[in-house]
Scaffold this active site. Structure first.
Site, mmCIF file in Angstrom:
data_model
loop_
_atom_site.group_PDB
_atom_site.id
_atom_site.type_symbol
_atom_site.label_atom_id
_atom_site.label_comp_id
_atom_site.label_asym_id
_atom_site.label_seq_id
_atom_site.Cartn_x
_atom_site.Cartn_y
_atom_site.Cartn_z
ATOM 1 N NE ARG A 2 -3.629 -2.484 0.244
ATOM 2 C CZ ARG A 2 -3.275 -3.651 -0.282
ATOM 3 N NH1 ARG A 2 -2.153 -3.730 -0.983
ATOM 4 N NH2 ARG A 2 -4.017 -4.717 -0.146
ATOM 5 C CB SER A 23 -9.299 -1.094 4.240
ATOM 6 O OG SER A 23 -9.935 -2.289 3.840
ATOM 7 C CD GLU A 68 -5.575 0.542 2.636
ATOM 8 O OE1 GLU A 68 -6.227 0.401 1.591
ATOM 9 O OE2 GLU A 68 -5.398 -0.374 3.450
#
Length: 332
Positions: free
Chosen positions: A161, A232, A328
């Site tokens: 990520r 998320s 995130e």
């Protein structure tokens, strides 16, 4: 190119946070972007689909919204095809287009919110597949001088990520086109994740995988049009095997996914749920009742209230497990 002044950003972020910005330009070509950069002053903020973003306050910035369109076959062989895709293209629309044309590689990434231009920044991933596995290169305009640059895979410094665009080059480039190399035959089927593997008795088609991923995601994640969220909110933490073994001794049922011979990935949602935050709500900020990893706006939560809620989760998870969660989403 369209210009808007003193505009609400509520419709431009999936959390549905009602903050304002000073100026917003909708950019549909590289030429338009270069023109705006040459005629206006920053600071600038680049906006895609607003799906990986938490706006904590009004923005005294010039926002550049990426609306560059187009899915083009750049080149192809008997085995593979290279697509050139506009940065403003909706990500899921690209996946559906690829699956419809039997181009393999994107199917596990179905229903991920956001735009194509944002996908390399985050190195998006799901169900055993990450963007860098099918990424070839990208074109980008440097905000500082309007010059066009091409970044190859090695230039992007992809991680979990993560990419160079989230670190040293954060906010410095506007991604205009992304190139993907997909299979036309001998598709590399990946059903390594248990929720997918459990659905198939034999080798599935890429269409079947895409349909399964969509069904799983819809069962776990709220529709942003009905309940504001950014998917998320936290990354799944990666810890050492030694740290994991110590946790496993205390929590025998802790789930995990091997990363390499030294590290283990632990689901952040499991940690948050075990810390007692699944489904909790403070005011209009909360954790989704079906998936603790997803923070939601029940109506009128401000960005700062959602961020305060997230920080309480971070603190509790760290106290209970000794693991520090990282967001995130981008906090602006």
């Amino acid at each position: 190119m369209k210009k808007y002044e003193d505009v609400s950003l509520k419709a431009y972020n999936t959390f549905g946070i009602d903050v304002k910005c000073r100026l917003l330009y909708k950019i549909s070509s590289e030429h338009q972007l270069q023109k705006v950069l040459s005629e206006t002053d920053g600071p600038y903020f680049i906006l895609g689909g607003g799906s990986n973003l938490l706006l904590s306050s009004d923005q005294e910035l010039t926002i550049l919204k990426n609306e560059i369109d187009g899915i083009i076959i750049d080149s192809e062989t008997a085995e593979s095809v290279i697509l050139k895709v506009g940065g403003g293209v909706n990500w899921h629309s690209l996946v559906l287009w690829a699956v419809e044309h039997d181009y393999g590689g994107l199917e596990n990434l179905s229903l991920i919110p956001g735009t194509v231009g944002a996908s390399p920044i985050q190195n998006i991933g799901a169900y055993g597949v990450e963007l860098d596995q099918i990424f070839l290169k990208l074109d980008a305009i440097r905000i500082e001088n309007g010059k066009k640059t091409t970044f190859l895979k090695e230039d992007c410094h992809f991680g979990y990520r993560d990419s160079v665009f989230k670190k040293e080059l954060k906010g410095q480039y506007f991604i205009t086109y992304v190139y993907f190399q997909l299979t036309k035959s001998n598709h590399k089927i990946n059903i390594s994740y248990a929720p997918l593997a459990a659905r198939f008795n034999d080798i599935p088609t890429i269409k079947a995988i895409s349909d399964a991923v969509i069904e799983i995601r819809q069962s776990k994640l709220p529709d942003p049009a009905k309940l504001g969220n950014s998917g998320s909110f936290f990354k799944n933490p990666i810890i050492s095997i030694e740290e994991f073994e110590a946790l496993k001794h205390k929590y025998p049922l802790i789930p995990s996914y091997p990363v390499n011979q030294h590290n283990i990935k632990v689901p952040a949602g499991w940690l948050i749920e075990k810390a007692g935050w699944k489904g909790r709500r403070i005011g209009d900020a909360g954790s989704y009742e079906k998936q603790a990893l997803v923070l939601v706006n029940h109506g009128n939560a401000s960005g700062s209230e959602i961020w305060q809620f997230a920080q309480m989760i971070i603190k509790d998870v760290e106290l209970k497990f000794g693991i520090t969660l990282s967001p995130e989403v981008n906090i602006v």
